[in-house]
Design an enzyme around this catalytic site. Structure first.
Site, PDB file in Angstrom:
ATOM      1  N   ALA A 147     -35.768 -29.895   5.837  1.00 14.21           N
ATOM      2  CA  ALA A 147     -35.307 -30.661   4.672  1.00 14.21           C
ATOM      3  C   ALA A 147     -33.963 -30.126   4.186  1.00 14.21           C
ATOM      4  CB  ALA A 147     -36.342 -30.568   3.566  1.00 14.21           C
ATOM      5  N   ASN A 148     -33.441 -30.692   3.114  1.00 20.80           N
ATOM      6  CA  ASN A 148     -32.241 -30.123   2.484  1.00 20.80           C
ATOM      7  C   ASN A 148     -32.420 -30.167   0.971  1.00 20.80           C
ATOM      8  OD1 ASN A 148     -31.117 -32.678   1.394  1.00 20.80           O
ATOM      9  ND2 ASN A 148     -31.008 -33.208   3.571  1.00 20.80           N
ATOM     10  N   ARG A 149     -31.427 -29.671   0.255  1.00 25.68           N
ATOM     11  CA  ARG A 149     -31.604 -29.462  -1.186  1.00 25.68           C
ATOM     12  C   ARG A 149     -31.307 -30.680  -2.059  1.00 25.68           C
ATOM     13  NH1 ARG A 149     -32.206 -24.039  -1.820  1.00 25.68           N
ATOM     14  NH2 ARG A 149     -31.183 -22.745  -0.258  1.00 25.68           N
ATOM     15  N   ALA A 183     -28.748 -37.616   1.459  1.00 26.55           N
ATOM     16  CA  ALA A 183     -28.355 -36.487   2.304  1.00 26.55           C
ATOM     17  C   ALA A 183     -29.287 -36.537   3.523  1.00 26.55           C
ATOM     18  CB  ALA A 183     -28.521 -35.181   1.552  1.00 26.55           C
TER      19      ALA A 183
END
Ligand code: CTP
Length: 410
Positions: free
Chosen positions: A214-216, A280
């Site tokens: 995942a990402n932030r 994102a």
């Protein structure tokens, strides 16, 4: 039309007051009777004589006008009319409205009135961008006041470019008549009848049934754009990755997890007038997702995960002959070479604008509430000040509405 409508026009002090003279004509052409209140500042720019000649009515200037006060003038002024229109509205007048200050006739009428209020702000772009003005505008929105403009352009007095120029008299008169035509917000809903597709949040790319990459991204910016577009009257399809914030109101939300699902959802949601790709999206996924939880094998070696590239949703749509919307907006989250990278994404992905932001950890943008963006397009770079994400969203929506309008006039 404004036939038989009674409009109180508050003119406050700014160079744009000269445009109020034309505005009076536009309002009267539409059938309104116009009753002007001029603040002390306004009288430095235009004379009550000129305003009175155009309204063909008495012009009100002072709180303690003996003649008018015989029948409690300011209360009557506040009650007997259909609309209060403030044009130009200065930063100072808006600040007073926020605090309920009533130290002259204009502010006393505003405080005593429960009629719709349409505000046409005009000020220097730096004043419009100032956090104090931003807070005040936000509060006035929340209080149910309507806004028209300000527009982007050169300022009459300084030649400075930016957002702050009063909307044109025709636009204001049009907004006033739509506001009173029962279509309550039509004048201030510049995206009515438009469809906009927005992606937001991260994607999760599964490794096995319990783990993912995942990402932030929090989804705050994309969701704020969806909310602002819906507020501006658009039909909004929001395709959201996994986020912990609520769905915005008045928006069709499609929840997805992976980049591949996001691409599918976007292509099914199109066609649209505009697409804004704020998600994102993970660049890679694991080539084959394990069907069982991957266990340690005792060798002490981590598993070798084979990765494959995800489809690029923005580029896919940008290069698509039939699905590409008239206006395609991408984001560029960068930690270095912001403008160069944004320009290359603009070209590579065939977007019209890239909203570029520096997401280095020290900026706090990723996951935070504020954002400092630059809009990169073939016309150049528009640098916006630090704003909260909902204000970035609102401005982006104004810019989108302007671009669509310009497009439909060509
Ligand atoms: N984007 C997309 N699909 C992807 C990757 C990115 O639609 N698979 C979109 C994003 O939503 C954003 C823009 O492309 O609008 C740029 O995203 P960003 O992550 O900054 O760029 P990348 O193309 O991933 O490039 P890099 O990671 O090399 O900076």
């Amino acid at each position: 039309m404004l036939t038989n409508k009674r409009v109180v026009l508050i003119i406050s002090g700014g160079i744009a007051a000269y445009k109020s003279l034309d505005l009076i004509r536009r309002l009267r052409e539409r059938g309104a009777s116009v009753h002007a209140i001029m603040t002390r500042g306004a009288r430095e720019f235009v004379t009550p004589l000129a305003v009175g000649a155009l309204t063909a009515q008495k012009v009100y200037t002072d709180l303690f006008d003996r003649e008018a006060e015989q029948d409690v003038g300011h209360i009557r002024l506040a009650r007997d009319y259909d609309l209060i229109l403030i044009a130009p509205a200065t930063a100072d007048l808006m600040a007073k409205m926020v605090h309920g200050i009533a130290d002259d006739l204009a502010t006393a009428v505003l405080l005593a009135s429960d009629k719709p209020v349409l505000i046409a702000p005009a000020m220097n772009p730096k004043m419009w961008d100032n956090p104090a003005t931003r807070r005040n505008v936000e509060t006035l929105h929340a209080d149910g006041k309507h806004f028209i403009g300000p527009n982007r352009g050169e300022m009459a007095e300084s030649g400075e470019a930016g957002v702050g120029r009063m909307a044109e008299p025709l636009e204001i008169a049009e907004a006033a008549s739509k506001l009173l035509s029962g279509d309550a917000d039509a004048g201030t809903r510049p995206l009515s009848g438009r469809h906009i597709v927005i992606t937001s949040g991260p994607t999760h790319e599964p490794i096995d049934p319990v783990r993912y990459i995942a990402n932030r991204s929090s989804g705050k910016q994309g969701h704020a754009i969806a909310a602002a577009a819906a507020e501006a009257g658009a039909r909004v399809t929001l395709i959201s990755g996994p986020v912990s914030i609520p769905d915005p109101q008045g928006v069709d939300v499609i929840h997805v997890e992976t980049a591949v699902q996001m691409l599918d959802a976007v292509t099914s949601a199109l066609p649209a007038d505009v697409a804004v790709m704020a998600a994102a999206v993970a660049d890679w996924r694991v080539a084959s997702e394990g069907s069982q939880k991957i266990k340690k094998d005792g060798s002490g070696k981590p598993p070798a995960l084979e990765m494959v590239e995800n489809p690029d949703i923005l580029a896919t749509i940008g290069h698509h002959e039939s699905l590409r919307p008239a206006l395609l907006v991408g984001f560029a989250a960068e930690t270095q070479n912001l403008i160069d990278n944004a320009r290359s994404k603009l070209e590579r992905k065939k977007a019209d604008w890239i909203v570029a932001n520096d997401v280095s950890p020290e900026t706090g943008i990723m996951g935070g509430d504020a954002n400092t963006v630059r809009i990169v397009s073939s016309d150049g770079i528009d640098a916006w000040p630090a704003l909260n994400k909902s204000e970035v969203a609102r401005r982006l929506v104004v810019r989108i509405a302007e671009a669509l309008q310009a497009d439909s006039q060509n």
